[in-house]
Motif scaffolding. Structure first.
Motif, PDB file in Angstrom:
ATOM      1  N   TYR A  78       0.920  -0.849   0.029  1.00  0.00           N
ATOM      2  CA  TYR A  78       0.063  -0.071   0.445  1.00  0.00           C
ATOM      3  C   TYR A  78       1.040   1.193   0.109  1.00  0.00           C
ATOM      4  N   VAL A  79       1.807   1.280   0.906  1.00  0.00           N
ATOM      5  CA  VAL A  79       3.059   2.525   1.045  1.00  0.00           C
ATOM      6  C   VAL A  79       2.958   2.657  -0.464  1.00  0.00           C
ATOM      7  N   ALA A  80       3.859   1.468  -0.968  1.00  0.00           N
ATOM      8  CA  ALA A  80       4.641   1.596  -2.410  1.00  0.00           C
ATOM      9  C   ALA A  80       3.554   1.740  -3.696  1.00  0.00           C
ATOM     10  N   GLU A  81       2.564   1.893  -3.278  1.00  0.00           N
ATOM     11  CA  GLU A  81       1.290   2.784  -4.225  1.00  0.00           C
ATOM     12  C   GLU A  81       0.916   3.931  -3.783  1.00  0.00           C
ATOM     13  N   LEU A  82       1.429   4.485  -3.030  1.00  0.00           N
ATOM     14  CA  LEU A  82       0.990   5.821  -2.785  1.00  0.00           C
ATOM     15  C   LEU A  82       2.374   6.335  -3.274  1.00  0.00           C
ATOM     16  N   GLU A  83       3.485   6.085  -3.087  1.00  0.00           N
ATOM     17  CA  GLU A  83       4.829   6.774  -3.151  1.00  0.00           C
ATOM     18  C   GLU A  83       5.379   6.263  -5.077  1.00  0.00           C
ATOM     19  N   SER A  84       4.103   5.870  -5.313  1.00  0.00           N
ATOM     20  CA  SER A  84       4.425   5.678  -6.953  1.00  0.00           C
ATOM     21  C   SER A  84       4.100   6.707  -7.390  1.00  0.00           C
ATOM     22  N   SER A  85       4.254   7.147  -9.117  1.00  0.00           N
ATOM     23  CA  SER A  85       3.767   8.016  -9.912  1.00  0.00           C
ATOM     24  C   SER A  85       3.520   7.471 -11.430  1.00  0.00           C
ATOM     25  N   GLU A  86       2.488   7.804 -11.924  1.00  0.00           N
ATOM     26  CA  GLU A  86       0.911   8.127 -12.616  1.00  0.00           C
ATOM     27  C   GLU A  86       1.324   8.836 -14.238  1.00  0.00           C
ATOM     28  N   LEU A  87       2.908   9.539 -13.565  1.00  0.00           N
ATOM     29  CA  LEU A  87       2.235  10.890 -14.781  1.00  0.00           C
ATOM     30  C   LEU A  87       3.139   9.656 -15.523  1.00  0.00           C
ATOM     31  N   ASP A  88       2.688  10.151 -16.893  1.00  0.00           N
ATOM     32  CA  ASP A  88       2.975   9.640 -18.723  1.00  0.00           C
ATOM     33  C   ASP A  88       4.079  10.461 -18.887  1.00  0.00           C
ATOM     34  N   PRO A  89       5.293  10.090 -19.323  1.00  0.00           N
ATOM     35  CA  PRO A  89       6.223  11.428 -19.685  1.00  0.00           C
ATOM     36  C   PRO A  89       5.097  11.970 -21.066  1.00  0.00           C
ATOM     37  N   ASN A  90       4.400  10.439 -22.163  1.00  0.00           N
ATOM     38  CA  ASN A  90       3.520  11.356 -23.379  1.00  0.00           C
ATOM     39  C   ASN A  90       2.376  11.882 -22.646  1.00  0.00           C
ATOM     40  N   ILE A  91       1.922  12.424 -21.876  1.00  0.00           N
ATOM     41  CA  ILE A  91       0.707  12.312 -21.983  1.00  0.00           C
ATOM     42  C   ILE A  91       0.124  13.757 -22.543  1.00  0.00           C
ATOM     43  N   HIS A  92       1.247  14.500 -22.873  1.00  0.00           N
ATOM     44  CA  HIS A  92       0.370  15.913 -23.874  1.00  0.00           C
ATOM     45  C   HIS A  92       0.386  15.435 -25.578  1.00  0.00           C
ATOM     46  N   LEU A  93       0.604  14.004 -25.562  1.00  0.00           N
ATOM     47  CA  LEU A  93      -0.047  13.092 -27.187  1.00  0.00           C
ATOM     48  C   LEU A  93      -1.018  12.869 -26.652  1.00  0.00           C
ATOM     49  N   LYS A  94      -1.673  12.711 -25.364  1.00  0.00           N
ATOM     50  CA  LYS A  94      -3.319  12.232 -25.214  1.00  0.00           C
ATOM     51  C   LYS A  94      -3.827  13.266 -25.243  1.00  0.00           C
ATOM     52  N   ARG A  95      -3.603  14.297 -24.791  1.00  0.00           N
ATOM     53  CA  ARG A  95      -4.410  15.668 -24.770  1.00  0.00           C
ATOM     54  C   ARG A  95      -4.798  16.575 -26.532  1.00  0.00           C
ATOM     55  N   LEU A  96      -3.753  16.412 -27.113  1.00  0.00           N
ATOM     56  CA  LEU A  96      -3.555  16.363 -27.934  1.00  0.00           C
ATOM     57  C   LEU A  96      -4.464  15.666 -28.516  1.00  0.00           C
ATOM     58  N   ARG A  97      -4.229  14.295 -28.772  1.00  0.00           N
ATOM     59  CA  ARG A  97      -5.687  13.512 -28.815  1.00  0.00           C
ATOM     60  C   ARG A  97      -7.034  13.902 -29.583  1.00  0.00           C
ATOM     61  N   VAL A  98      -7.012  14.473 -28.144  1.00  0.00           N
ATOM     62  CA  VAL A  98      -8.453  15.430 -27.576  1.00  0.00           C
ATOM     63  C   VAL A  98      -8.670  16.414 -28.083  1.00  0.00           C
ATOM     64  N   SER A  99      -7.521  17.158 -28.192  1.00  0.00           N
ATOM     65  CA  SER A  99      -8.171  17.995 -28.973  1.00  0.00           C
ATOM     66  C   SER A  99      -8.587  18.515 -30.337  1.00  0.00           C
ATOM     67  N   GLN A 100      -7.570  16.877 -30.657  1.00  0.00           N
ATOM     68  CA  GLN A 100      -7.807  16.606 -32.413  1.00  0.00           C
ATOM     69  C   GLN A 100      -9.695  16.115 -32.533  1.00  0.00           C
ATOM     70  N   PHE A 101      -9.683  15.900 -31.257  1.00  0.00           N
ATOM     71  CA  PHE A 101     -11.142  14.735 -31.575  1.00  0.00           C
ATOM     72  C   PHE A 101     -12.126  15.764 -31.315  1.00  0.00           C
ATOM     73  N   LEU A 102     -12.338  16.959 -30.508  1.00  0.00           N
ATOM     74  CA  LEU A 102     -12.938  18.215 -30.200  1.00  0.00           C
ATOM     75  C   LEU A 102     -13.493  18.442 -31.969  1.00  0.00           C
ATOM     76  N   HIS A 103     -12.090  18.554 -32.672  1.00  0.00           N
ATOM     77  CA  HIS A 103     -12.110  19.538 -33.762  1.00  0.00           C
ATOM     78  C   HIS A 103     -12.273  18.419 -35.435  1.00  0.00           C
ATOM     79  N   VAL A 104     -13.288  17.840 -35.018  1.00  0.00           N
ATOM     80  CA  VAL A 104     -13.480  16.762 -36.120  1.00  0.00           C
ATOM     81  C   VAL A 104     -15.037  17.241 -37.204  1.00  0.00           C
TER      82      VAL A 104
END
Length: 484
Positions: A78-104
């Motif tokens: 449980y402690v290891a789960e609390l200290e872990s990081s869920e940040l994806d280094p390519n998270i900006h690409l997913k935001r770009l995909r959502v932006s492109q989805f809304l522009h379709v």
């Protein structure tokens, strides 16, 4: 304590199996990417019961005992789960995909309405330019025959008309004959025969007519091209082959116009239904496109064909709804104070069901599907209750196109800018001039856009001639209703 996972052993002769090679490659990839540091070295040597190290044999994987003997408690996990990081280094690409989805939707609408304008231009060509060309060819032929003008000799071919004039004469005759034959159809009887069917049958009829419309559009382009090719044949073959292909093209015109006629009446039955169930079935038919198109692999070239089909579908939907509005307004023209007929009770003037009673008010004569769209429109009940179902059908069509293209581009990793490229393709097809005209034109002579919209409509898959026949037939019936 360790547990050894055994895999396939070596083959005889010292050669490893392909599965071992793949496992070794995956292990090396994990070790190189740094994932092995998080999970531990799963390929580390194991300990024997006496504490001595030995390398695992081929096909064996040593698993650290800390994951198997319960040394790591639930709290540590449980402690290891609390200290872990869920940040994806390519998270900006997913935001770009959502932006492109809304522009379709915006990019799709630009393409579709541009294509609708091209289709409208091709339809106007049939009503404006083609009749003038037909009359010009017919007058030229009659004058040449009346004055016994000798035919021009071109090698072994004798002609009174040029190939272009002969084809214009063919197309004019196709439309005239189709209108003369189909004007005898009893629209009221056809309306009530379709209205008497169940909702499920009506749904099946509408789906089958849509399929036949697309098949006939594809076949009709080939038939008209074959008819056009006969105008350049030698005289000995021109009349024989021309007559055969003209008869085939005439049969196509009759069948395709009849299919479009049934489509309009079926849609009118759904719009004028006393139950919202029929209109709901036709709207749900559009949602089937999501299932049949979204979960497929699409290339950019195939997506262009899907967009062209959507352009033609939307244009035909607009034409059908415009015809239905004209018919219903013509039949409800006297329902302001004393109603004479309701749209669902008489499809043609003077045709009323045997047990139908004259409605006493507009509200009593109006189906439930004609519910008000906005309360402010109460002051305009006729326009409100006729336009509302049209907006429902057209609005559902637009919504389905948005959802379909948005998920197609998302699942196939296609940028929404591809629709701007499709607009450029149609624009080049619309603006390009004929090669012969461009070669003869001088530098100072302006280039004219001559007869290009029909060619672009052919790329889109639109058949403007049967659609023009349908409009003329419906307009004649509306005039008959108003005159009576």
């Amino acid at each position: 304590m360790t547990i050894t996972l055994k895999g396939p052993r070596k083959r005889e002769g010292g050669e490893s199996s392909s599965e071992n090679d793949e496992q070794t490659g995956r292990a090396a990839h994990i070790e190189g990417s740094g994932v092995g540091e998080q999970l531990g070295d799963i390929r580390s040597p194991r300990r024997s019961e006496e504490g001595e190290h030995r390398a695992p044999s081929d096909g064996e994987v040593a698993v650290p005992a800390v994951y198997l003997d319960g040394a790591a408690s639930l709290w540590d996990q449980y402690v290891a789960e609390l200290e872990s990081s869920e940040l994806d280094p390519n998270i900006h690409l997913k935001r770009l995909r959502v932006s492109q989805f809304l522009h379709v939707p915006w990019n799709v609408e630009r393409l579709l309405w541009f294509g609708v304008a091209i289709c409208f231009d091709a339809l106007i060509y049939v009503f404006s330019v083609l009749p003038a060309k037909f009359v010009r060819a017919l007058v030229h032929l009659l004058v040449a025959m009346a004055h016994e003008v000798p035919a021009a000799v071109e090698g072994h071919v004798t002609r009174w008309l040029s190939p272009t004039q002969l084809f214009d004469l063919y197309r004019g005759l196709l439309i005239i004959v189709a209108c003369l034959v189909l004007c005898r159809i009893d629209a009221a009887q056809m309306y009530h025969s379709i209205r008497a069917q169940s909702s499920l049958k009506l749904y099946f009829i509408f789906s089958a007519l849509d399929i036949f419309d697309r098949l006939l559009s594809s076949f009709g382009h080939d038939v008209l091209d074959a008819l056009q090719s006969t105008v350049t044949d030698p005289r000995s073959k021109r009349w024989r082959t021309g007559a055969a292909y003209f008869a085939l093209a005439q049969c196509y015109m009759l069948v395709h116009t009849l299919v479009l006629f049934y489509q309009v009446i079926t849609l009118n039955v759904a719009v004028n239904a006393y139950s919202d169930q029929l209109l709901s079935l036709l709207i749900s038919n559009q949602f089937v496109e999501i299932k049949s198109n979204v979960f497929k692999k699409w290339e950019k070239e195939m997506l262009f064909q899907v967009a062209c089909a959507d352009i033609v579908e939307r244009f035909q939907q607009i034409v059908f709804l415009f015809i239905i509005i004209l018919r219903n307004l013509a039949e409800l023209s006297g329902t302001g104070t004393a109603s004479s007929a309701a749209p669902s009770s008489s499809f043609a003037a003077g045709t009323v069901l045997p047990n139908a009673q004259p409605p006493v008010s507009f509200d009593s004569a109006t189906p439930s599907a004609f519910g008000p769209l906005l309360p402010v429109w109460v002051s305009m009940p006729v326009v409100n209750r006729i336009v509302t179902p049209m907006l429902m059908v057209l609005g559902s069509e637009i919504l389905i196109d948005w959802i379909k293209h948005a998920f197609i581009t998302k699942l196939n990793w296609i940028r929404p800018e591809i629709y701007s490229h499709y607009i450029d393709i149609l624009s080049r097809d619309l603006a390009c001039s004929r090669s012969g005209t461009a070669a003869r034109a001088s530098v100072t002579q302006p280039q004219l856009f001559v007869d290009q919209s029909s060619r672009v409509a052919r790329r889109l898959g639109l058949s403007p001639m049967p659609l023009a026949c349908l409009i003329m037939l419906m307009l004649m019936q509306v005039l008959h209703i108003l005159a009576s």
